[in-house]
Design a protein around this motif. Structure first.
Motif, PDB file in Angstrom:
ATOM      1  N   PRO A 178       0.818  -1.222   0.000  1.00 28.27           N
ATOM      2  CA  PRO A 178       0.000   0.000   0.000  1.00 28.27           C
ATOM      3  C   PRO A 178       0.847   1.266   0.000  1.00 28.27           C
ATOM      4  CG  PRO A 178      -0.861  -1.593   1.581  1.00 28.27           C
ATOM      5  CD  PRO A 178       0.452  -2.136   1.114  1.00 28.27           C
ATOM      6  N   GLU A 179       2.022   1.206   0.625  1.00 27.09           N
ATOM      7  CA  GLU A 179       2.905   2.383   0.656  1.00 27.09           C
ATOM      8  C   GLU A 179       3.386   2.752  -0.742  1.00 27.09           C
ATOM      9  OE1 GLU A 179       3.426   0.242   4.632  1.00 27.09           O
ATOM     10  OE2 GLU A 179       3.238  -0.310   2.521  1.00 27.09           O
ATOM     11  N   VAL A 180       3.719   1.734  -1.549  1.00 24.12           N
ATOM     12  CA  VAL A 180       4.179   1.995  -2.922  1.00 24.12           C
ATOM     13  C   VAL A 180       3.026   2.514  -3.777  1.00 24.12           C
ATOM     14  CG1 VAL A 180       4.968   0.877  -5.049  1.00 24.12           C
ATOM     15  CG2 VAL A 180       6.169   0.464  -2.899  1.00 24.12           C
ATOM     16  N   LYS A 181       1.845   1.956  -3.589  1.00 22.07           N
ATOM     17  CA  LYS A 181       0.677   2.446  -4.331  1.00 22.07           C
ATOM     18  C   LYS A 181       0.452   3.927  -4.052  1.00 22.07           C
ATOM     19  CE  LYS A 181      -4.214   1.524  -5.162  1.00 22.07           C
ATOM     20  NZ  LYS A 181      -5.379   0.661  -4.842  1.00 22.07           N
ATOM     21  N   ALA A 182       0.502   4.316  -2.788  1.00 24.26           N
ATOM     22  CA  ALA A 182       0.298   5.724  -2.422  1.00 24.26           C
ATOM     23  C   ALA A 182       1.417   6.598  -2.978  1.00 24.26           C
ATOM     24  CB  ALA A 182       0.230   5.857  -0.899  1.00 24.26           C
ATOM     25  N   PHE A 183       2.643   6.093  -2.968  1.00 25.41           N
ATOM     26  CA  PHE A 183       3.788   6.836  -3.510  1.00 25.41           C
ATOM     27  C   PHE A 183       3.604   7.099  -4.999  1.00 25.41           C
ATOM     28  CE2 PHE A 183       7.886   6.459  -5.776  1.00 25.41           C
ATOM     29  CZ  PHE A 183       8.533   7.591  -5.289  1.00 25.41           C
TER      30      PHE A 183
END
Length: 270
Positions: A252-257
């Motif tokens: 999820p962190e990469v998606k938000a990034f």
């Protein structure tokens, strides 16, 4: 005195045990065996890898990223076991590479989509293309197919789509008599002052400071099937280090990034 001496001896014996117990309670620092080498192109792949580097380091995995400006060397380095994995390519490109080079690299996980776009410094809309205009497209087979399909969806050309993979020979209609130049993908942004239109991969467009959401006259939509994959060899695809990287790339962190940094030019595929 005897009791004091006995206490000191006991402490000397027990100290290594206490140290060992303390060390067991901490995450070990990444060692040479916990290092994974990744071949990537600069934008967005290397940027995404840099984003997750601290998280992976905290989990005991160090990644070493080597940036390439072409689409051949990353896979060559992995196939020859000079690098562990690559992160830059679509599945059609990988399949073509394996066929052409006699390799058997395998996809690990799909990470994101980079909608390919058509750009121009000379014209503001596709309708402005003049008769006999020059159009530059990527010269590798899978991306040429993709570029031609984009132009056909924009009603610039018509295609005979009876084949799975299309080339210039499959143009069935060319009402404006367009002239095509097949060039290496990395060079296409530099041709914009010499041609009427260039179809450019988003990673190279971003590297050239083009904004796909604003500058592209034509662009693939979010349903593009051209997902960029993390790629490995059959002998290391199940390596825990590779799987840890795959999990981090689809977090999820990469998606938000991606959503925050690229504003639709790079679309998470998970």
């Amino acid at each position: 005195m005897v009791a004091r001496r006995a206490l000191l001896v006991s402490l000397a014996v027990l100290s290594p045990l206490f140290l060992g117990m303390t060390a067991c309670g901490r995450k070990p620092a990444a060692s040479a065996g916990d290092t994974l080498t990744v071949a990537a192109t600069a934008i967005p792949h290397a940027e995404v890898l840099e984003f997750i580097r601290p998280k992976l380091a905290a989990e005991g995995l160090k990644i070493e990223v080597k940036v390439f400006n072409d689409y051949v060397q990353p896979n060559t380095q992995v196939a020859e076991k000079r690098m562990d994995v690559s992160y830059f390519e679509t599945l059609p490109y990988l399949e073509t590479y394996n066929t052409d080079k006699g390799t058997n690299l395998v996809p690990v996980i799909g990470v994101h989509i980079e909608p390919i776009g058509a750009y121009s410094h000379r014209h503001k809309t596709i309708a402005d293309l003049p008769q006999g205009a020059t159009v530059a497209i990527p010269n590798d087979a899978s991306t040429e197919d993709r570029a031609l399909r984009l132009l056909a969806r924009g009603n610039v050309i018509a295609l005979d789509t009876s084949k799975k993979s299309l080339s210039l020979k499959d143009i069935s209609g060319n009402p404006k008599g367009l002239k095509f130049k097949e060039l290496e993908g990395a060079t296409l942004p530099r041709t914009l002052d010499q041609v009427d239109l260039a179809v450019i991969n988003t990673n190279y467009a971003l590297d050239a400071k083009l904004d796909p959401s604003k500058d592209a006259l034509l662009i693939e939509d979010k349903n593009s099937p051209y997902v960029n994959y993390l790629v490995a060899r059959p002998d290391n695809k199940d390596d825990p280090r590779v799987q840890k990287l795959a999990k981090a790339l689809t977090s999820p962190e990469v998606k938000a990034f991606m959503e925050r940094k690229y504003h639709g030019a790079v679309v998470p595929a998970f």
